[in-house]
Design a protein around this motif. Structure first.
Motif, PDB file in Angstrom:
ATOM      1  N   SER A  52       0.807  -1.232   0.000  1.00  0.00           N
ATOM      2  CA  SER A  52       0.000   0.000   0.000  1.00  0.00           C
ATOM      3  C   SER A  52       0.838   1.279   0.000  1.00  0.00           C
ATOM      4  N   THR A  53       2.062   1.236   0.504  1.00  0.00           N
ATOM      5  CA  THR A  53       2.865   2.462   0.654  1.00  0.00           C
ATOM      6  C   THR A  53       3.104   3.214  -0.663  1.00  0.00           C
ATOM      7  N   ALA A 161       9.655  -7.266  -1.499  1.00  0.00           N
ATOM      8  CA  ALA A 161       9.069  -7.949  -2.650  1.00  0.00           C
ATOM      9  C   ALA A 161       8.248  -9.102  -2.048  1.00  0.00           C
TER      10      ALA A 161
END
Ligand code: 6PG
Length: 250
Positions: A52-53, A161
Motif C-alpha cells: 500500500s505504501t 518484494a
C-alpha cells in the motif's frame, strides 16, 4: 515498539516529515533516475513495488507537474512481485499500479511487463517473466538482468518484494524470478530473486510509520530478508518518514 538499537540502515537514508513528503521525495528521485537512464541509453527499466505504501507516489507521478517530466514512451515497467490473483483483482500489485499510474501515462502496453499471477502454474509464470527480463534488460553484475530502478516496500516482518523470512525463495540463485510463499494472504506469490535486486543500478525502499520499527531492527541486525538487498554496482536508498526514523534511535 522494538527499535534498531541506534544502528544504521545500509545505504543512503532520506528522512521526510510524513508519508506525503516521502512520496514526493521518492517520486522526484525516480524521475531523476529515469531521465538519466533515458539520456544515457534511450530507455529505462523500472520495477514497481506492491503493497500500500507506493500508492501515494504513483498518484503523484500520474499528475502534473511530475507527469510532464517523464518521457513515458521510453519506460519499460516491471514488477518486484505479484500475488496469485487475476490482474483486475483488488489484491493485485499490477492492478494498483495500473489504476493509479499506468492508466494515466502514455507507456505503450507492450512495455508493461506483468507477472501473470492468475496462472495455475506459478513456476511457469515465474520462468516466463524471468525469460522476458533476460531478453529485454541489459546484463548486470553477476550476469543477472540489470534494472535501472527497483522500488521496494518493507513488511513488518522484514520481507521485501515477496521474499519472506524462512521461505526457500530466499535461497534461489539460479533464476531471476521464482514462486514464493507469504505468511499472509494471498499466500502464493511470484517474486524477483536477490541476484536481480543485487544487479540493479538504483534500489529504493519506501517505508513509513512506526510499525516498520521491528523490520528496521531486522535490517540493521542483518537478519531480515530486506537486509540481503545489496546492490553490487549500484545505489541503495531508503525513503522513510520521521515516525519510521524515530524507531532507529530506540
Ligand atoms: C506485496 C509486496 C510487499 C510490500 C510490503 C509492504 O506484494 O505485498 O510487494 O513486499 O511492499 O509488504 O507493504 P505495505 O506498503 O502495505 O506496508
Amino acid at each position: 515498539m522494538s527499535g534498531a538499537g541506534g544502528g544504521a540502515l545500509p545505504g543512503r537514508v532520506v528522512v521526510s516529515a510524513d508519508p506525503g513528503a516521502v512520496a514526493e521525495a521518492a517520486a522526484g528521485w525516480l524521475l531523476d533516475c529515469a531521465a538519466d537512464a533515458v539520456g544515457a541509453r534511450g530507455a529505462v527499466d523500472v520495477a514497481l513495488a506492491g503493497g500500500s505504501t507506493p500508492a501515494a507516489m504513483y498518484r503523484l507521478l500520474a499528475q502534473p507537474p511530475r507527469r510532464d517530466r517523464a518521457r513515458w514512451e521510453r519506460w519499460q515497467i516491471w514488477f518486484g512481485d505479484e500475488r496469485a490473483c487475476p490482474p483486475d483483482d483488488e489484491r493485485s500489485n499490477f492492478h494498483l499500479a495500473q489504476n493509479l499510474l499506468l492508466a494515466h501515462v502514455p507507456i505503450p502496453a507492450a512495455q508493461v511487463h506483468r507477472i501473470e499471477g492468475e496462472r495455475q502454474d506459478l513456476a511457469a509464470a515465474a520462468s516466463d517473466y524471468a525469460a522476458q527480463l533476460a531478453r529485454d534488460c541489459p546484463r548486470g553484475p553477476g550476469g543477472a538482468p540489470r534494472l535501472d530502478v527497483v522500488l521496494l516496500g518493507l513488511g513488518t516482518n522484514g520481507h521485501t518484494a515477496s521474499l519472506f523470512p524462512g521461505d526457500p525463495s530466499l535461497e534461489v540463485a539460479g533464476a531471476w524470478a521464482t514462486p514464493a510463499r507469504a505468511d499472509y494472504p494471498p499466500y502464493e506469490r511470484v517474486t524477483l530473486t536477490f541476484p536481480v535486486l543485487a544487479a540493479a543500478a538504483h534500489v529504493a525502499f519506501v517505508a513509513t510509520g512506526a510499525e516498520k520499527g521491528p523490520a528496521f531492527a531486522g535490517v540493521v541486525a542483518g537478519t531480515a530478508p530486506a537486509a540481503r538487498v545489496r546492490p553490487l554496482d549500484g545505489e541503495l536508498r531508503w525513503f522513510i518518514d520521521e515516525a519510521a526514523a524515530a524507531t532507529l534511535h530506540g
